[in-house]
Structure formats: C-alpha cells, structure tokens
Scaffold this motif. Sequence first.
Motif, PDB file in Angstrom:
ATOM      1  N   ASP A 151      -5.761  -2.903  -9.789  1.00  0.00           N
ATOM      2  CA  ASP A 151      -5.644  -4.091  -8.947  1.00  0.00           C
ATOM      3  C   ASP A 151      -4.229  -4.162  -8.374  1.00  0.00           C
ATOM      4  OD1 ASP A 151      -4.872  -7.072  -8.548  1.00  0.00           O
ATOM      5  OD2 ASP A 151      -7.061  -7.110  -8.651  1.00  0.00           O
ATOM      6  N   PRO A 152      -4.071  -4.447  -7.078  1.00  0.00           N
ATOM      7  CA  PRO A 152      -2.737  -4.408  -6.459  1.00  0.00           C
ATOM      8  C   PRO A 152      -1.790  -5.494  -6.955  1.00  0.00           C
ATOM      9  CG  PRO A 152      -4.331  -5.333  -4.933  1.00  0.00           C
ATOM     10  CD  PRO A 152      -5.118  -4.808  -6.105  1.00  0.00           C
ATOM     11  N   LEU A 193      -1.252  -6.604  -0.475  1.00  0.00           N
ATOM     12  CA  LEU A 193      -2.045  -7.486   0.379  1.00  0.00           C
ATOM     13  C   LEU A 193      -1.466  -7.466   1.792  1.00  0.00           C
ATOM     14  CD1 LEU A 193      -2.289 -10.639  -1.952  1.00  0.00           C
ATOM     15  CD2 LEU A 193      -3.733  -8.590  -1.950  1.00  0.00           C
ATOM     16  N   GLY A 194      -2.342  -7.386   2.799  1.00  0.00           N
ATOM     17  CA  GLY A 194      -1.895  -7.418   4.184  1.00  0.00           C
ATOM     18  C   GLY A 194      -1.181  -6.143   4.580  1.00  0.00           C
ATOM     19  N   ILE A 219      -6.751  -5.468   1.884  1.00  0.00           N
ATOM     20  CA  ILE A 219      -6.382  -5.412   0.472  1.00  0.00           C
ATOM     21  C   ILE A 219      -6.554  -3.982  -0.034  1.00  0.00           C
ATOM     22  CG2 ILE A 219      -6.816  -6.292  -1.844  1.00  0.00           C
ATOM     23  CD1 ILE A 219      -7.982  -8.803  -0.596  1.00  0.00           C
ATOM     24  N   SER A 220      -5.497  -3.459  -0.594  1.00  0.00           N
ATOM     25  CA  SER A 220      -5.524  -2.093  -1.088  1.00  0.00           C
ATOM     26  C   SER A 220      -5.737  -2.084  -2.600  1.00  0.00           C
ATOM     27  CB  SER A 220      -4.210  -1.385  -0.733  1.00  0.00           C
ATOM     28  OG  SER A 220      -4.286  -0.008  -1.029  1.00  0.00           O
ATOM     29  N   VAL A 221      -5.657  -0.899  -3.179  1.00  0.00           N
ATOM     30  CA  VAL A 221      -5.650  -0.739  -4.641  1.00  0.00           C
ATOM     31  C   VAL A 221      -4.509   0.212  -4.974  1.00  0.00           C
ATOM     32  CG1 VAL A 221      -8.125  -1.135  -4.859  1.00  0.00           C
ATOM     33  CG2 VAL A 221      -7.282   1.205  -4.618  1.00  0.00           C
ATOM     34  N   ILE A 222      -4.021   0.144  -6.201  1.00  0.00           N
ATOM     35  CA  ILE A 222      -2.951   1.032  -6.624  1.00  0.00           C
ATOM     36  C   ILE A 222      -3.510   2.448  -6.780  1.00  0.00           C
ATOM     37  CG2 ILE A 222      -1.258   1.500  -8.414  1.00  0.00           C
ATOM     38  CD1 ILE A 222      -0.716  -1.022  -6.728  1.00  0.00           C
ATOM     39  N   GLN A 223      -2.839   3.413  -6.136  1.00  0.00           N
ATOM     40  CA  GLN A 223      -3.308   4.793  -6.138  1.00  0.00           C
ATOM     41  C   GLN A 223      -2.165   5.713  -5.797  1.00  0.00           C
ATOM     42  OE1 GLN A 223      -6.080   5.088  -2.515  1.00  0.00           O
ATOM     43  NE2 GLN A 223      -5.366   2.960  -2.468  1.00  0.00           N
ATOM     44  N   SER A 224      -2.369   6.996  -5.970  1.00  0.00           N
ATOM     45  CA  SER A 224      -1.338   7.983  -5.652  1.00  0.00           C
ATOM     46  C   SER A 224      -1.256   8.169  -4.142  1.00  0.00           C
ATOM     47  CB  SER A 224      -1.659   9.309  -6.339  1.00  0.00           C
ATOM     48  OG  SER A 224      -2.864   9.842  -5.813  1.00  0.00           O
ATOM     49  N   PRO A 228      -7.704  10.835   0.859  1.00  0.00           N
ATOM     50  CA  PRO A 228      -7.801   9.576   1.613  1.00  0.00           C
ATOM     51  C   PRO A 228      -7.329   8.353   0.817  1.00  0.00           C
ATOM     52  CG  PRO A 228      -9.935  10.182   0.741  1.00  0.00           C
ATOM     53  CD  PRO A 228      -9.018  11.304   0.380  1.00  0.00           C
ATOM     54  N   THR A 229      -7.321   7.202   1.489  1.00  0.00           N
ATOM     55  CA  THR A 229      -6.873   5.957   0.882  1.00  0.00           C
ATOM     56  C   THR A 229      -8.069   5.047   0.626  1.00  0.00           C
ATOM     57  OG1 THR A 229      -4.719   6.067   1.992  1.00  0.00           O
ATOM     58  CG2 THR A 229      -5.440   3.914   1.203  1.00  0.00           C
ATOM     59  N   THR A 230      -8.233   4.635  -0.618  1.00  0.00           N
ATOM     60  CA  THR A 230      -9.300   3.701  -0.967  1.00  0.00           C
ATOM     61  C   THR A 230      -8.787   2.277  -0.790  1.00  0.00           C
ATOM     62  OG1 THR A 230     -10.262   5.231  -2.565  1.00  0.00           O
ATOM     63  CG2 THR A 230     -10.852   2.905  -2.779  1.00  0.00           C
ATOM     64  N   VAL A 231      -9.573   1.455  -0.120  1.00  0.00           N
ATOM     65  CA  VAL A 231      -9.215   0.050   0.068  1.00  0.00           C
ATOM     66  C   VAL A 231     -10.376  -0.813  -0.408  1.00  0.00           C
ATOM     67  CG1 VAL A 231      -7.714   0.591   2.010  1.00  0.00           C
ATOM     68  CG2 VAL A 231     -10.083  -0.052   2.454  1.00  0.00           C
ATOM     69  N   GLN A 232     -10.090  -2.071  -0.676  1.00  0.00           N
ATOM     70  CA  GLN A 232     -11.151  -2.969  -1.117  1.00  0.00           C
ATOM     71  C   GLN A 232     -12.016  -3.404   0.064  1.00  0.00           C
ATOM     72  OE1 GLN A 232     -10.346  -6.139  -3.908  1.00  0.00           O
ATOM     73  NE2 GLN A 232      -8.408  -5.191  -4.528  1.00  0.00           N
TER      74      GLN A 232
END
Length: 286
Positions: A151-152, A193-194, A219-224, A228-232
């Motif tokens: 969770d960010p 966020l944002g 809203i993103s999530v914590i990741q390396s 690609p980039t995973t977002v909520q």
Amino acid sequence: KQWYQRRVRGGEMYALLLCLISVISVESLEVERIERDRHSTWYLGMNLNPADGHIMDYTTGWADDVFIGTYSEALTKDYINRAVWRHPVRYIALVRHQQREVDAVKVFRFKDGVRSLLSRFQAMDPGRQIVTEGGPIQESVSKHAQHMVNDPIFSVGGDLAFNWGYSGNGARIALTGGHLSAADVNDDSTHGLGNHFACNPLTGKALSAEYAKLWPHEISVIQSAVSPTTVQGTDHGTGQKYISGPVYGNYAIYVSEDATSFPEPGYKLDIEVEVVPKYKFFSEEL
C-alpha cells in the motif's frame, strides 16, 4: 395583614424560583459549551476512488482551486471540497476506507500549521517538501485489512512528502519511508497518490496533450523500478506500461485545526467527523 404577608412571601418564593431556574439554565449552557469545546472536528477535503472513471493525477485538482464531485458521492467517487482545501490546517488524516468504513488511518501534524492544502499543493516550484515531522501521531489498521504489503501509504513509514517532482514525473503525496527519487532522475519509482510520468512537476501540467492521455495515474502501489508499472484500479492513462491492479480502497484526506486523533477502523465516515482530541500538549501550541 396576614393576607398581605402571605402574598409577600409568595412573591419572594416566586422570585427565588426564577433565580434558581436562571442559575440552572446558565449552568446547563456552560456544561453544554464545555462539552462542545472538548470536541474537535475533521473535515473531508478529498476522496480518491481509483476506479470511478475520473483520474485525479498530479495535474488534476490538487492545485486548481476547484470543487470536484458532489456532496452525495463525496466518499464514493473522486471529490475535492474547495472550501476545506482553502482553509488553514495543522493536522491531516489519510484514511483508507471500504464503502465509508475505515480500513486504515494515519494522522500527521504539519510543520507549518497556518497554511491550507491548496497553498501547499500550489507550492510546486521547487516542490519536493517534507511537510510533516515526527512521523504519524496515530496509525491504526484493521485486522481484516488486505493488500497492506505494498500500500502506498500504509506499507511504508516516515513523514509526508508533497509535490515530489523528479525529472518529468511527479507524485502529490508520498512517504519518506518509501523511495523518493532524486530531482534529476527519471526512474518512475516514487509511488503515492496523484501521480504522472510525463509532466512538468513545477507547473503541474502535462508535457503535451498526448502525454496528458498516456501517463497520468491516480493511486500507485509500492514496487521496484522495473517496467511495467502496476497501479490501483482503472483510473490511469493509456500508456502501455500500466497494468490495472486491484483497488485497495478509497483514500480520503481529512484535515483539522485541532483534532489529534481519528476514529479507529470500523468507523463509518461522513464529510465531518467529531472526535475528542487525544494529545493535550499539542493544544497548548501558539
């Protein structure tokens, strides 16, 4: 004469009764005032729903001095209350909720307690400000909360960072316990966020009309840093590197002048929330 004396005594008793009623009324009002003064109020400034079809990314809403959404859907869709956003505040609560029920909450105290959220988010040049100190004064998470690993807001510690611009990217709210990219590094690795991956973070504008469609995400999530980039949710641009992930909840931002605690998980939210302040030493501040 006896009749007269009885009448005088009756008048005295009546006057005494009126005095007693007056004293009781004044005392009742004073007790009511004291009880009212003991309570503080949180005001809903923003709600983010990452799957409502409206993208509240870095370039939208935060610094625009606008009202977004409606009161009736304030806690189910994207929402900004313009009046609350303009009001000077000392405390901020970030609340993740499921259909208005509190899932997790963090409360922070701003370093500068005489500024509004609007003025803080308009301070983009140079931006990159750590706006709270001492970490959260409250952190509460439901034992039933899911997706807490990345969770960010709730999977990382530290203080709040606002307007975190780096190269052509920006995140409106991130935490210092996560990765805060250097100003000249284009690594798409500050998550919060944002967010936007192709903007001028000093002005809050997308780098082009095309990029405005491609690279926003709410809203993103914590990741390396790997692509690609995973977002909520689905509230993101059409850029091919984005992957729509699960929605962890709605994220609400509440603010207050003097509330130092927020209701625990399980509480049903409204646009105003009354609490009894927990930490009294903050109330003595000038």
